[in-house]
Motif scaffolding. Structure first.
Motif, PDB file in Angstrom:
ATOM      1  N   THR A 139      46.583  51.523  42.588  1.00 24.44           N
ATOM      2  CA  THR A 139      47.799  52.238  42.205  1.00 24.44           C
ATOM      3  C   THR A 139      47.837  52.434  40.703  1.00 24.44           C
ATOM      4  N   VAL A 167      33.207  37.474  36.632  1.00 32.50           N
ATOM      5  CA  VAL A 167      33.841  37.980  37.854  1.00 32.50           C
ATOM      6  C   VAL A 167      32.827  37.869  38.989  1.00 32.50           C
ATOM      7  N   ALA A 223      43.092  42.718  32.456  1.00 32.72           N
ATOM      8  CA  ALA A 223      44.079  41.912  33.164  1.00 32.72           C
ATOM      9  C   ALA A 223      44.959  42.835  34.002  1.00 32.72           C
ATOM     10  N   PRO A 224      44.859  42.786  35.341  1.00 30.11           N
ATOM     11  CA  PRO A 224      45.644  43.686  36.178  1.00 30.11           C
ATOM     12  C   PRO A 224      47.047  43.152  36.393  1.00 30.11           C
ATOM     13  N   ALA A 225      47.997  43.753  35.739  1.00 27.83           N
ATOM     14  CA  ALA A 225      49.400  43.375  35.931  1.00 27.83           C
ATOM     15  C   ALA A 225      49.610  41.879  35.727  1.00 27.83           C
ATOM     16  N   ALA A 226      49.364  41.443  34.501  1.00 27.83           N
ATOM     17  CA  ALA A 226      49.523  40.034  34.182  1.00 27.83           C
ATOM     18  C   ALA A 226      50.994  39.660  34.310  1.00 27.83           C
ATOM     19  N   PRO A 227      51.297  38.369  34.582  1.00 33.33           N
ATOM     20  CA  PRO A 227      52.692  37.925  34.622  1.00 33.33           C
ATOM     21  C   PRO A 227      53.352  38.234  33.287  1.00 33.33           C
ATOM     22  N   GLN A 265      33.144  38.963  32.056  1.00 34.70           N
ATOM     23  CA  GLN A 265      33.730  40.215  32.544  1.00 34.70           C
ATOM     24  C   GLN A 265      35.250  40.198  32.517  1.00 34.70           C
ATOM     25  N   TYR A 266      35.838  39.040  32.276  1.00 34.63           N
ATOM     26  CA  TYR A 266      37.293  38.950  32.292  1.00 34.63           C
ATOM     27  C   TYR A 266      37.730  37.922  31.257  1.00 34.63           C
ATOM     28  N   LEU A 322      36.737  43.656  33.658  1.00 28.60           N
ATOM     29  CA  LEU A 322      37.992  43.708  34.389  1.00 28.60           C
ATOM     30  C   LEU A 322      39.101  43.420  33.392  1.00 28.60           C
ATOM     31  N   ALA A 338      45.200  46.588  45.707  1.00 27.17           N
ATOM     32  CA  ALA A 338      46.171  47.631  46.019  1.00 27.17           C
ATOM     33  C   ALA A 338      45.502  49.006  46.117  1.00 27.17           C
ATOM     34  N   MET A 358      48.915  38.138  37.015  1.00 29.95           N
ATOM     35  CA  MET A 358      48.728  38.861  38.275  1.00 29.95           C
ATOM     36  C   MET A 358      49.942  38.697  39.169  1.00 29.95           C
ATOM     37  N   THR A 359      50.534  39.765  39.500  1.00 29.97           N
ATOM     38  CA  THR A 359      51.723  39.694  40.346  1.00 29.97           C
ATOM     39  C   THR A 359      51.301  39.385  41.774  1.00 29.97           C
TER      40      THR A 359
END
Lengths: 231, 231, 231, 231, 231, 231
Positions: free
Chosen positions: A2, B217, A222-226, B163-164, A220, B224, B1-2
């Motif tokens: 998304t 990683v 950080a996907p949508a970190a808190p 990688q992260y 990678l 998603a 991450m949520t």
């Protein structure tokens, strides 16, 4: 994924984008993203396709792009077998990266079995660092935020390990159709059936059925970190 | 991450979780996740900490876990220097994975400079595959959905590529505090200052400032995907 | 190391010598050796340091060298991102090696995470062989005796294994001070604190406390063999 | 090397010490050092040497050791093809290391072409760390100071890169004589001429003439640092 | 190998063919094959052989070729230390391959310890693919059938694993004689005795006695498949 | 390959022979060779095939072997996930090798993505050496002549480089049929379509069309040397 607005695919030669990640391209387009393809090295001609003029070959490329829904295709037309890494070609790619500002980037994996693929892997890896830095402002544009995901795809040498698999069961026919647009290439090898076969094997391996494209995870974000969202 | 409800950390020895990903553990807890730590191999005693009895050492472990906010700590107490991979120990870890059903998993990276760390990397990699398969139902529990993310952390050998990177600027003091709970270990080496130093270097390298933990990683599930959600 | 008269450090870019082995340089100087630094590639400019003119940047370099006690700094000013290995640049380095005739040589390790660092590793490795051979006498000078020790240092990618650790607990403040002389670089990243952090981690790893620089041993000459002395 | 009092050679099987570093052993002895050889795995018998009883074979081993001037030969007699790494065998080697306290250690290099050689490489690497630590005091003895030099030797797979070459032009006949003491082994292969050949090739490669043994540098202690002396 | 009519050897520098596969060349010639040698890079001169003019050096090369029975020697005379991979040099080698149409090809192995050897390995690998493809018809000639066997030989770095060993016990004196024809090279190193030594070691390793050359198998064509014959 | 009388395939688990080299097995049988398959590790049961009893599973195995024309199938029934390398299991395989005396041997390649496949690769590699040596005569039988060809096949991790490709266009349906005999395995993944896909991709890559199996060349015996014939 998304929230992906822009995707950049770096291809060494015409059709490597289709072979390596054509199904994922189509899936991104279906998900609403714009996909830009950069083809670094120009066409190589053969005895078999001498009859195919530049206009005709360009039409093949355009048809393949159209089949996958590619937004824009940029050709750098570097010379085949004389391709060398230089400041100029790095800056060309940095300029494109700073303009497109992609959230997802695809490039050849780090060990593909073609020296020009490995050179383009290195070119793109360096350009990603450069595009995000405070340097090289002669390209214009602002430093690019780090993409959320940088993936390496397979063409000539399948990867012995992969970290990400994309289910392309719904896109396999589009991928094969895009490959078939390169009629001049199919005279050399049955790439259309070859890539269908690889996708089938990868599908069985990754999830037991269907078709898949598999990737090396090169970076990678950080996907949508808190507490916030990168990019 | 949520949306991360459960995190599993596989540690070869007590305190490897703190060194490798203590800041990330604290960050997950702050984000609302439950973190379970599995320590595979038991304590090794030295001349310097002979005075430290088992109860005292257990109290150190408990204090470290508490500092980071760990939900549960499971000890498998495999014998140090006699540790061998077996069906039994694989199934123990499969059982835990099928019970915890984590979205994020941490394990030692694939090239750490300690043979037991590399053995635990292999154990956890195999157990992840086993836990997700239709086999090994003697462990009870249903096959586990693939985690969204499997990360390799560094302890004895820093990774030459990562990688992260997780920004742990807000968790570095917690990480150091957790390390200091292992008073018996600090007699051997100034690990508290060592890990602060590595996080500082990784911060400068990854984002120019602050503190970071960096990771290999090992596996990325489709986050998603358009038209649906894995897990 | 007793009996070291001359040390040569090969740096890809300005400040790599400080990051990779600044503490060891200072320690050699304190031990009475002359240290020569060769910087192969010229300065890269960024938007952030446009205000920093060449004279000002040269002053930064000079200040860093002075802080560590460097005897001489030689700049080859090869073009950034257009750097290519050639006979000319090999011979320039051979000429310097045959003039300085160092007992200890430092170069980037063989797997650093920057393509120009890896190119300079290869350049220096070849030049060391060439300088000691009977060939290439167009450089003038006699063939150089093999150095007693050739070490690879770490900048962008820490080494996963090292073979030699130098205790720099007494030189860490000098190293950080030299880094701070590069005020224009610190705008991009907190390298001063980053390198202090790495040295702290390496100290804890190598000897339990203090600060250290660690190295790949690329070549070890016979140190004081029974019945004679090499070099 | 001046000041070497004690040398330890770890050999997987009888005669690996001769093949890998027999010339260096003889050179150490000539320089006044005491050399201890630990043979980890017991003898394998063949149809060709069935007539050779244990006493006769022990006499061969003793004659080889005598030819090189070895001070002491310790046999651990682990079972061939059933050899496994365990706490017990690690502690046996730690005990020996803490007793001998060698300045120089030889072991098989990390990529030899025999699985038992690679296992002994790992065993010795771990034991060196263990012997120097504060742990494992059940072996008796004090923690061992780090050796000045740990070298990997070649037997079945020559190394593609080496970091140290020992000139054994004065010891080559002794090395070949020690090999010939193993009359039962020479029935299987002309090892005596094979090792002379390899030493000749290594001599030409390393210094243009003569005979040499070449080594991987696994660890180098600080040799006579300015202001002090390690060990 | 029966039925071998033409053999092609790709050598980076003069004499690499002798060192790497001189015994196999002589054996092919004895078996009735024509052997063509391509030397890619020109002669490097040294202080020691300044007295050796070009004519004299050419005479050395001719004498070596004659000793082994080489049919034709082609010199590309690319510049030493300025050698770069380009379309031009690839096409030169493709042209030769399409003319010679060899059944067996020799090139340096993929990890030799000289950067020009590794570059020539890559050049030859690419040229083999190019020569067999439908492309690059500007070279004239028809696409070349795949060779039955492509082998990598060792010069500066012996291979740690090999897949093929050629018994050259009957050719070792010819190999050494060919090496001795390069009188100017023997002033630098005793290559004649060095290669005899390596062949002796390889013989003992591969078959217990005699002399051998060992090779990496880079490509094996189907040798006399059931129901037909490749090539 | 003409003159092949006996072929041995070493498979870690039931069905790995079909996946890795089922087409080549059928082709050997069509060419008149006898093929023996050794399955090292026993069956693993899953919730999905609990209903499949041992007799029923044995019938699946027998049907697959029959489809390919396998002469004999030997099961060692080593325990899954408790499999360990030992003298006993080495000797079992040596005994079989000395009895079958194959000219061609197939085993898993050296980097397959399953720890038991890598263990069986090592087991078979060691056993090949042991079977050819003068040692281990407790197995009975004479030392085995070296096979003409030892090949590594791919199952879970496709090889990034291969040295030999077998055209199986005429055997692909037999391979798929043999796979379908394992009805219990197809409940877990569509292996029948997966292997057809991989063979199609390998065919396009190796020769432009058709189906192929590709292999690592692990050892090549001298095929019909001039003046004699090995084996």
């Amino acid at each position: 994924m998304t929230g992906v607005r822009d995707v950049l695919v770096v291809a060494p030669h015409p059709d490597d984008d289709v072979i390596g990640c054509g199904g994922s391209i189509a899936k991104h387009v279906q998900g609403g993203a714009r996909v830009t393809v950069v083809v670094v090295i120009g066409r190589e001609r053969s005895a078999l396709d001498d009859g195919v003029g530049d206009a005709e070959f360009a039409a093949e490329t355009a048809a393949a792009a159209k089949a996958m829904g590619v937004h824009r295709c940029i050709r750098l037309d570097e010379p085949s077998r004389d391709f060398a890494l230089s400041r100029r070609v790095h800056l060309e790619l940095v300029r494109i990266l700073r303009e497109v500002r992609p959230q997802v980037v695809y490039l050849p994996h780090d060990n593909d079995d073609d020296v020009e693929h490995r050179m383009v892997h290195q070119l793109a890896t360096e350009a990603l660092w450069m595009a995000g830095s405070d340097f090289f402002h002669e390209t214009g544009g602002e430093p690019m935020p780090a993409p959320r995901l940088v993936l390496g795809y397979e063409v000539w040498a399948p990867m012995s390990r992969f970290q990400y698999a994309e289910d392309i069961d719904g896109q396999i026919e589009t991928k094969v159709e895009a490959m078939r647009a390169y009629a001049s290439q199919l005279r050399h090898a049955a790439w259309d059936e070859g890539i269908r076969g690889l996708a089938r094997y990868r599908g069985a391996l990754a999830s037991g059925s269907g078709h898949a494209e598999v990737f090396q995870v090169l970076s990678l974000g950080a996907p949508a970190a808190p507490g916030g969202c990168r990019d």
